[in-house]
Write a protein that holds these residues in place. Sequence first.
Motif, PDB file in Angstrom:
ATOM      1  N   THR A   1       4.142  18.588   9.663  1.00  0.00           N
ATOM      2  CA  THR A   1       4.816  19.208   8.520  1.00  0.00           C
ATOM      3  C   THR A   1       5.465  18.168   7.616  1.00  0.00           C
ATOM      4  OG1 THR A   1       6.832  19.486   9.821  1.00  0.00           O
ATOM      5  CG2 THR A   1       5.293  21.343   9.778  1.00  0.00           C
ATOM      6  N   THR A   2       5.030  16.920   7.731  1.00  0.00           N
ATOM      7  CA  THR A   2       5.708  15.811   7.058  1.00  0.00           C
ATOM      8  C   THR A   2       4.728  14.933   6.302  1.00  0.00           C
ATOM      9  OG1 THR A   2       7.307  15.777   8.871  1.00  0.00           O
ATOM     10  CG2 THR A   2       7.290  13.882   7.414  1.00  0.00           C
ATOM     11  N   GLN A   3       5.149  14.464   5.131  1.00  0.00           N
ATOM     12  CA  GLN A   3       4.423  13.448   4.376  1.00  0.00           C
ATOM     13  C   GLN A   3       5.429  12.407   3.911  1.00  0.00           C
ATOM     14  OE1 GLN A   3       2.557  15.674   1.211  1.00  0.00           O
ATOM     15  NE2 GLN A   3       0.635  15.760   2.341  1.00  0.00           N
ATOM     16  N   ILE A   4       5.123  11.136   4.166  1.00  0.00           N
ATOM     17  CA  ILE A   4       5.991  10.044   3.734  1.00  0.00           C
ATOM     18  C   ILE A   4       5.112   8.968   3.108  1.00  0.00           C
ATOM     19  CG2 ILE A   4       7.597   8.223   4.448  1.00  0.00           C
ATOM     20  CD1 ILE A   4       8.365  10.023   6.826  1.00  0.00           C
ATOM     21  N   THR A   5       5.527   8.468   1.960  1.00  0.00           N
ATOM     22  CA  THR A   5       4.900   7.316   1.340  1.00  0.00           C
ATOM     23  C   THR A   5       5.989   6.272   1.152  1.00  0.00           C
ATOM     24  OG1 THR A   5       3.298   8.701   0.181  1.00  0.00           O
ATOM     25  CG2 THR A   5       3.597   6.462  -0.638  1.00  0.00           C
ATOM     26  N   TYR A   6       5.745   5.073   1.676  1.00  0.00           N
ATOM     27  CA  TYR A   6       6.712   3.982   1.555  1.00  0.00           C
ATOM     28  C   TYR A   6       6.008   2.764   0.987  1.00  0.00           C
ATOM     29  CZ  TYR A   6       9.545  -0.024   2.977  1.00  0.00           C
ATOM     30  OH  TYR A   6      10.252  -1.197   2.992  1.00  0.00           O
ATOM     31  N   SER A   7       6.558   2.189  -0.065  1.00  0.00           N
ATOM     32  CA  SER A   7       6.028   0.945  -0.612  1.00  0.00           C
ATOM     33  C   SER A   7       7.152  -0.080  -0.657  1.00  0.00           C
ATOM     34  CB  SER A   7       5.434   1.154  -2.006  1.00  0.00           C
ATOM     35  OG  SER A   7       6.413   1.608  -2.910  1.00  0.00           O
ATOM     36  N   THR A   8       6.812  -1.306  -0.277  1.00  0.00           N
ATOM     37  CA  THR A   8       7.815  -2.367  -0.247  1.00  0.00           C
ATOM     38  C   THR A   8       8.156  -2.861  -1.645  1.00  0.00           C
ATOM     39  OG1 THR A   8       6.126  -4.069   0.059  1.00  0.00           O
ATOM     40  CG2 THR A   8       7.114  -3.116   2.048  1.00  0.00           C
ATOM     41  N   SER A   9       7.357  -2.453  -2.630  1.00  0.00           N
ATOM     42  CA  SER A   9       7.602  -2.781  -4.027  1.00  0.00           C
ATOM     43  C   SER A   9       7.023  -1.645  -4.871  1.00  0.00           C
ATOM     44  CB  SER A   9       6.953  -4.119  -4.391  1.00  0.00           C
ATOM     45  OG  SER A   9       7.340  -4.498  -5.695  1.00  0.00           O
ATOM     46  N   SER A  10       7.137  -1.769  -6.180  1.00  0.00           N
ATOM     47  CA  SER A  10       6.609  -0.762  -7.097  1.00  0.00           C
ATOM     48  C   SER A  10       6.421  -1.430  -8.456  1.00  0.00           C
ATOM     49  CB  SER A  10       7.568   0.426  -7.203  1.00  0.00           C
ATOM     50  OG  SER A  10       8.800   0.009  -7.771  1.00  0.00           O
ATOM     51  N   PHE A  11       5.983  -0.677  -9.452  1.00  0.00           N
ATOM     52  CA  PHE A  11       5.838  -1.233 -10.795  1.00  0.00           C
ATOM     53  C   PHE A  11       7.180  -1.723 -11.323  1.00  0.00           C
ATOM     54  CE2 PHE A  11       2.018   1.508 -10.666  1.00  0.00           C
ATOM     55  CZ  PHE A  11       1.083   0.507 -10.866  1.00  0.00           C
ATOM     56  N   ALA A  12       8.276  -1.093 -10.887  1.00  0.00           N
ATOM     57  CA  ALA A  12       9.620  -1.511 -11.288  1.00  0.00           C
ATOM     58  C   ALA A  12      10.133  -2.682 -10.452  1.00  0.00           C
ATOM     59  CB  ALA A  12      10.578  -0.333 -11.177  1.00  0.00           C
ATOM     60  N   GLY A  13       9.367  -3.093  -9.434  1.00  0.00           N
ATOM     61  CA  GLY A  13       9.766  -4.218  -8.597  1.00  0.00           C
ATOM     62  C   GLY A  13      10.659  -3.854  -7.430  1.00  0.00           C
ATOM     63  N   GLN A  14      10.954  -2.580  -7.239  1.00  0.00           N
ATOM     64  CA  GLN A  14      11.832  -2.132  -6.168  1.00  0.00           C
ATOM     65  C   GLN A  14      11.048  -1.337  -5.137  1.00  0.00           C
ATOM     66  OE1 GLN A  14      14.852   0.191  -8.110  1.00  0.00           O
ATOM     67  NE2 GLN A  14      16.084  -1.602  -8.539  1.00  0.00           N
TER      68      GLN A  14
ATOM     69  N   LEU B   1       3.832  10.637  13.456  1.00  0.00           N
ATOM     70  CA  LEU B   1       3.125  10.389  12.203  1.00  0.00           C
ATOM     71  C   LEU B   1       1.883   9.540  12.424  1.00  0.00           C
ATOM     72  CD1 LEU B   1       6.262   9.388  10.104  1.00  0.00           C
ATOM     73  CD2 LEU B   1       5.079  11.586  10.017  1.00  0.00           C
ATOM     74  N   ARG B   2       0.875   9.787  11.606  1.00  0.00           N
ATOM     75  CA  ARG B   2      -0.314   8.927  11.519  1.00  0.00           C
ATOM     76  C   ARG B   2      -0.284   8.323  10.135  1.00  0.00           C
ATOM     77  NH1 ARG B   2      -5.243  10.736  14.747  1.00  0.00           N
ATOM     78  NH2 ARG B   2      -4.323  11.939  16.429  1.00  0.00           N
ATOM     79  N   GLY B   3      -0.649   7.039  10.076  1.00  0.00           N
ATOM     80  CA  GLY B   3      -0.542   6.380   8.789  1.00  0.00           C
ATOM     81  C   GLY B   3      -1.708   5.496   8.449  1.00  0.00           C
ATOM     82  N   VAL B   4      -1.749   5.136   7.169  1.00  0.00           N
ATOM     83  CA  VAL B   4      -2.700   4.164   6.637  1.00  0.00           C
ATOM     84  C   VAL B   4      -1.865   3.123   5.893  1.00  0.00           C
ATOM     85  CG1 VAL B   4      -4.636   3.760   5.090  1.00  0.00           C
ATOM     86  CG2 VAL B   4      -4.524   5.882   6.405  1.00  0.00           C
ATOM     87  N   ALA B   5      -2.097   1.859   6.239  1.00  0.00           N
ATOM     88  CA  ALA B   5      -1.399   0.749   5.573  1.00  0.00           C
ATOM     89  C   ALA B   5      -2.410   0.042   4.670  1.00  0.00           C
ATOM     90  CB  ALA B   5      -0.844  -0.209   6.621  1.00  0.00           C
ATOM     91  N   ARG B   6      -1.970  -0.335   3.460  1.00  0.00           N
ATOM     92  CA  ARG B   6      -2.840  -0.985   2.488  1.00  0.00           C
ATOM     93  C   ARG B   6      -2.073  -2.058   1.721  1.00  0.00           C
ATOM     94  NH1 ARG B   6      -3.978   4.629   1.488  1.00  0.00           N
ATOM     95  NH2 ARG B   6      -6.117   5.121   2.033  1.00  0.00           N
ATOM     96  N   ILE B   7      -2.812  -2.913   1.068  1.00  0.00           N
ATOM     97  CA  ILE B   7      -2.239  -3.827   0.073  1.00  0.00           C
ATOM     98  C   ILE B   7      -2.657  -3.305  -1.291  1.00  0.00           C
ATOM     99  CG2 ILE B   7      -2.227  -6.148  -0.877  1.00  0.00           C
ATOM    100  CD1 ILE B   7      -2.836  -7.208   1.898  1.00  0.00           C
ATOM    101  N   VAL B   8      -1.663  -3.090  -2.156  1.00  0.00           N
ATOM    102  CA  VAL B   8      -1.950  -2.671  -3.522  1.00  0.00           C
ATOM    103  C   VAL B   8      -1.231  -3.625  -4.489  1.00  0.00           C
ATOM    104  CG1 VAL B   8      -2.301  -0.244  -2.933  1.00  0.00           C
ATOM    105  CG2 VAL B   8      -0.042  -1.020  -3.559  1.00  0.00           C
ATOM    106  N   ASP B   9      -1.754  -3.729  -5.704  1.00  0.00           N
ATOM    107  CA  ASP B   9      -1.127  -4.559  -6.738  1.00  0.00           C
ATOM    108  C   ASP B   9      -0.239  -3.690  -7.587  1.00  0.00           C
ATOM    109  OD1 ASP B   9      -2.463  -6.912  -5.982  1.00  0.00           O
ATOM    110  OD2 ASP B   9      -4.234  -6.319  -7.125  1.00  0.00           O
ATOM    111  N   PHE B  10       1.015  -4.103  -7.706  1.00  0.00           N
ATOM    112  CA  PHE B  10       1.967  -3.390  -8.564  1.00  0.00           C
ATOM    113  C   PHE B  10       2.202  -4.177  -9.828  1.00  0.00           C
ATOM    114  CE2 PHE B  10       3.207  -1.765  -4.346  1.00  0.00           C
ATOM    115  CZ  PHE B  10       3.065  -0.426  -4.578  1.00  0.00           C
TER     116      PHE B  10
END
Length: 131
Positions: free
Chosen positions: A17-30, A122-131
Motif C-alpha cells: 500500500t506504499t510508494q516512495i521515490t527518493y532522490s539524493t539530488s534534483s533539478f533544484a540541487g536538493q 518494499l521492493r525497489g529499483v535504484a538508478r543513476i539519472v542526470d539532474f
Amino acid sequence: MALSPNEPNLFELTGATTQITYSTSSFAGQPQLTYRHLENSGTFTGEEIRVLESEIGRQVTVTLEVIPDLHTVTLTLLVPAINLEGREARFRTRAILTTQRSSIGGPRLVKGALQTYRVLALRGVARIVDF
C-alpha cells in the motif's frame, strides 16, 4: 557527500500500500522524497529530509505529522549501499513508520511505550539519472 560514479541517486520503491521515490539530488540541487501510503501522502525536499549513514545503510527520515500534545509520526527509509553494474539494480528494503507519543507535560506523563513502530516491506529499483 559526493556519490561514487556507479552509486545510484534515484530510488523508486513500492509495497502493498506504499510508494516512495527518493532522490539524493534534483533539478533544484536538493534531495527529494515523495511518499504515498493509503490516504496519506507528502513531498519533502532539502532540510526536511534527514540522512544518517549507519551500519545498516543510509537512514532517510522525514516527519509526516506533528500533533502537539499527542504524537509525531516519522518515516525512515532504509537505503542499502548499491554499486550499479548496469543501468539499474533491484533490491528489497524496509521503511519504518514511528509514532512518538507526547504530552504537554513531557514524556513522563505518557504511560507505556513512547514509540510504536510499523514496518513496511518494499521492493525497489535504484538508478543513476542526470539532474
